[in-house]
Design a protein around this motif. Structure first.
Motif, PDB file in Angstrom:
ATOM      1  N   MET A 177      56.438  17.834  16.355  1.00 42.74           N
ATOM      2  CA  MET A 177      55.781  16.669  17.036  1.00 42.74           C
ATOM      3  C   MET A 177      54.718  17.215  16.511  1.00 42.74           C
ATOM      4  O   MET A 177      53.362  16.819  15.898  1.00 42.74           O
ATOM      5  CB  MET A 177      55.737  16.554  18.390  1.00 42.74           C
ATOM      6  N   GLY A 178      53.842  18.829  17.025  1.00 39.17           N
ATOM      7  CA  GLY A 178      52.925  19.421  16.720  1.00 39.17           C
ATOM      8  C   GLY A 178      52.263  18.882  15.148  1.00 39.17           C
ATOM      9  O   GLY A 178      51.400  18.541  14.630  1.00 39.17           O
ATOM     10  N   PHE A 182      49.258  16.735  13.743  1.00 34.42           N
ATOM     11  CA  PHE A 182      48.348  17.367  12.776  1.00 34.42           C
ATOM     12  C   PHE A 182      48.568  17.148  10.737  1.00 34.42           C
ATOM     13  O   PHE A 182      47.612  16.556  10.390  1.00 34.42           O
ATOM     14  CB  PHE A 182      48.267  18.721  12.562  1.00 34.42           C
ATOM     15  N   GLY A 183      49.595  15.931  10.351  1.00 31.51           N
ATOM     16  CA  GLY A 183      50.272  16.080   9.304  1.00 31.51           C
ATOM     17  C   GLY A 183      49.324  14.457   9.046  1.00 31.51           C
ATOM     18  O   GLY A 183      48.678  13.762   7.728  1.00 31.51           O
ATOM     19  N   LEU A 184      49.292  13.961  10.007  1.00 28.18           N
ATOM     20  CA  LEU A 184      48.193  12.570  10.286  1.00 28.18           C
ATOM     21  C   LEU A 184      47.173  12.547  10.216  1.00 28.18           C
ATOM     22  O   LEU A 184      46.981  12.186   9.835  1.00 28.18           O
ATOM     23  CB  LEU A 184      49.227  11.796  11.871  1.00 28.18           C
ATOM     24  N   GLY A 185      47.088  13.457  11.439  1.00 25.77           N
ATOM     25  CA  GLY A 185      45.522  14.228  10.913  1.00 25.77           C
ATOM     26  C   GLY A 185      44.525  14.586   9.714  1.00 25.77           C
ATOM     27  O   GLY A 185      43.924  13.630   9.263  1.00 25.77           O
ATOM     28  N   ARG A 212      45.463  24.525   8.875  1.00 26.77           N
ATOM     29  CA  ARG A 212      45.498  24.894  10.013  1.00 26.77           C
ATOM     30  C   ARG A 212      47.008  25.240  10.900  1.00 26.77           C
ATOM     31  O   ARG A 212      47.521  26.073  10.889  1.00 26.77           O
ATOM     32  CB  ARG A 212      44.450  25.797  10.159  1.00 26.77           C
ATOM     33  N   PRO A 213      46.512  24.374  11.349  1.00 29.01           N
ATOM     34  CA  PRO A 213      47.608  24.209  13.208  1.00 29.01           C
ATOM     35  C   PRO A 213      48.956  23.422  12.115  1.00 29.01           C
ATOM     36  O   PRO A 213      50.018  23.343  12.622  1.00 29.01           O
ATOM     37  CB  PRO A 213      46.808  23.270  14.253  1.00 29.01           C
ATOM     38  N   LEU A 214      48.627  22.738  10.897  1.00 31.01           N
ATOM     39  CA  LEU A 214      50.106  22.041  10.286  1.00 31.01           C
ATOM     40  C   LEU A 214      50.435  23.209   9.933  1.00 31.01           C
ATOM     41  O   LEU A 214      51.732  23.596  10.384  1.00 31.01           O
ATOM     42  CB  LEU A 214      49.399  21.526   9.304  1.00 31.01           C
ATOM     43  N   GLY A 215      50.102  24.507   9.773  1.00 32.87           N
ATOM     44  CA  GLY A 215      50.784  25.858   8.870  1.00 32.87           C
ATOM     45  C   GLY A 215      50.941  26.718   9.483  1.00 32.87           C
ATOM     46  O   GLY A 215      52.302  26.971   9.945  1.00 32.87           O
ATOM     47  N   ALA A 216      50.357  26.411  11.051  1.00 37.61           N
ATOM     48  CA  ALA A 216      50.997  27.550  12.376  1.00 37.61           C
ATOM     49  C   ALA A 216      51.945  26.599  12.982  1.00 37.61           C
ATOM     50  O   ALA A 216      53.144  27.385  13.407  1.00 37.61           O
ATOM     51  CB  ALA A 216      49.612  27.575  13.477  1.00 37.61           C
ATOM     52  N   THR A 217      52.396  25.231  12.726  1.00 39.60           N
ATOM     53  CA  THR A 217      53.038  24.714  13.437  1.00 39.60           C
ATOM     54  C   THR A 217      54.780  25.097  12.213  1.00 39.60           C
ATOM     55  O   THR A 217      55.950  25.345  13.247  1.00 39.60           O
ATOM     56  CB  THR A 217      53.125  23.354  13.799  1.00 39.60           C
ATOM     57  N   LEU A 218      54.552  24.338  11.350  1.00 41.84           N
ATOM     58  CA  LEU A 218      55.556  24.696  10.367  1.00 41.84           C
ATOM     59  C   LEU A 218      56.199  26.430  10.419  1.00 41.84           C
ATOM     60  O   LEU A 218      57.493  26.820  10.312  1.00 41.84           O
ATOM     61  CB  LEU A 218      55.222  24.741   8.835  1.00 41.84           C
ATOM     62  N   GLY A 219      54.585  26.953  10.452  1.00 44.08           N
ATOM     63  CA  GLY A 219      55.199  28.738  10.824  1.00 44.08           C
ATOM     64  C   GLY A 219      56.218  29.535  11.911  1.00 44.08           C
ATOM     65  O   GLY A 219      56.948  29.683  11.636  1.00 44.08           O
ATOM     66  N   ASP A 220      55.982  28.679  12.985  1.00 48.78           N
ATOM     67  CA  ASP A 220      56.438  28.701  13.893  1.00 48.78           C
ATOM     68  C   ASP A 220      57.593  27.862  13.773  1.00 48.78           C
ATOM     69  O   ASP A 220      59.054  28.541  14.547  1.00 48.78           O
ATOM     70  CB  ASP A 220      55.439  27.968  15.200  1.00 48.78           C
TER      71      ASP A 220
END
Length: 262
Positions: A177-178, A182-185, A212-220
């Motif tokens: 969901m995160g 962020f992808g929608l943003g 950055r949060p998109l990458g962070a959530t994908l990394g997580d």
């Protein structure tokens, strides 16, 4: 090649020291932010070095690479993206240090980093009269740029953890969901870029923070345990794959220096 910080530029002829904003730029940026999450977590968690030691390690790499970037006479894609990766890994460990080691939780970490980012942009604007990335062609502006990039990467990490996490005051929405939020943003920012006259400088920084949060959530999503909603891929293995992908993109996607604004 002779490199020096005392480079003379004319407003009409000088090129920026950063790449033009193309689709390739954003593809590499998202991959670099994801690598920052997995790589930072590998050093601090998998190697058990902790957030403070990890932050100090990546801080030294960041300072060394920014000095090299400032001394370079012109835009160099390999050096630029190495410095970006340094900001993403440092941003990961720095955000985790604020959120976890200092015990202020995700909301507290986000608040502190928002203040730092706003202060960086305000001082840059007050000093130079612009925060447009196309103005990055002199040593002083480069330092403003990279410090602001670092704080934007750190904020993005903190935002991603705050939205996805269910501890330390997190919203508990999960990694999928995160990433969707962020992808929608980013899509919204892209539409504003294409269809409106909203400040391009504002939209750039908004997109830079949101990737950055998109990458962070994908990394997580890649490296967190299955019980926490992740895929439990080895952090080292995931980081290696992402690094190979980034190297291939830099080698294959044409990049050029942005034209400096006068």
């Amino acid at each position: 090649m002779n490199s020096t910080v005392n480079v003379t530029f004319t407003p009409e002829q000088a090129l920026s020291k950063v790449p033009a904003l193309t689709l390739g730029f954003w593809i590499i940026k998202i991959a670099a932010t994801t690598l920052g999450e997995t790589g930072g977590d590998w050093v601090t968690m998998s190697l058990n070095l902790g957030y403070l030691v990890g932050t100090l390690i990546f801080l030294m790499a960041f300072i060394a690479l920014v000095f090299a970037q400032v001394r370079a006479e012109r835009f160099n894609a390999w050096l630029y993206w190495a410095t970006i990766i340094a900001t993403t890994t440092l941003g990961t460990t720095l955000a985790d240090f604020f959120d976890r080691s200092l015990g202020i939780g995700y909301p507290g970490g986000v608040t502190v980093i928002v203040v730092l980012l706003a202060a960086s942009l305000a001082i840059w604007y007050r000093t130079e009269g612009t925060v447009a990335v196309e103005s990055v062609a002199t040593p002083r502006v480069e330092w403003f740029y990279w410090i602001t990039i670092l704080f934007s990467q750190t904020l993005g990490t903190a935002l991603g953890d705050w939205v996805a996490g269910d501890d330390r005051g997190g919203l508990g929405l999960g990694f999928e969901m995160g990433a969707a939020i962020f992808g929608l943003g980013i899509v919204v920012v892209g539409l504003l870029w294409l269809g409106t006259r909203v400040s391009r400088t504002f939209l750039f920084w908004a997109a830079f923070v949101l990737t950055r949060p998109l990458g962070a959530t994908l990394g997580d999503l890649l490296d967190k345990p299955l019980a926490q909603g992740g895929l439990e891929v080895s952090r080292l293995y995931a980081s290696g794959i992402l690094l190979v992908f980034i190297v291939a993109c830099i080698a294959l996607i044409p990049q050029r220096a942005a034209r400096r604004v006068s």
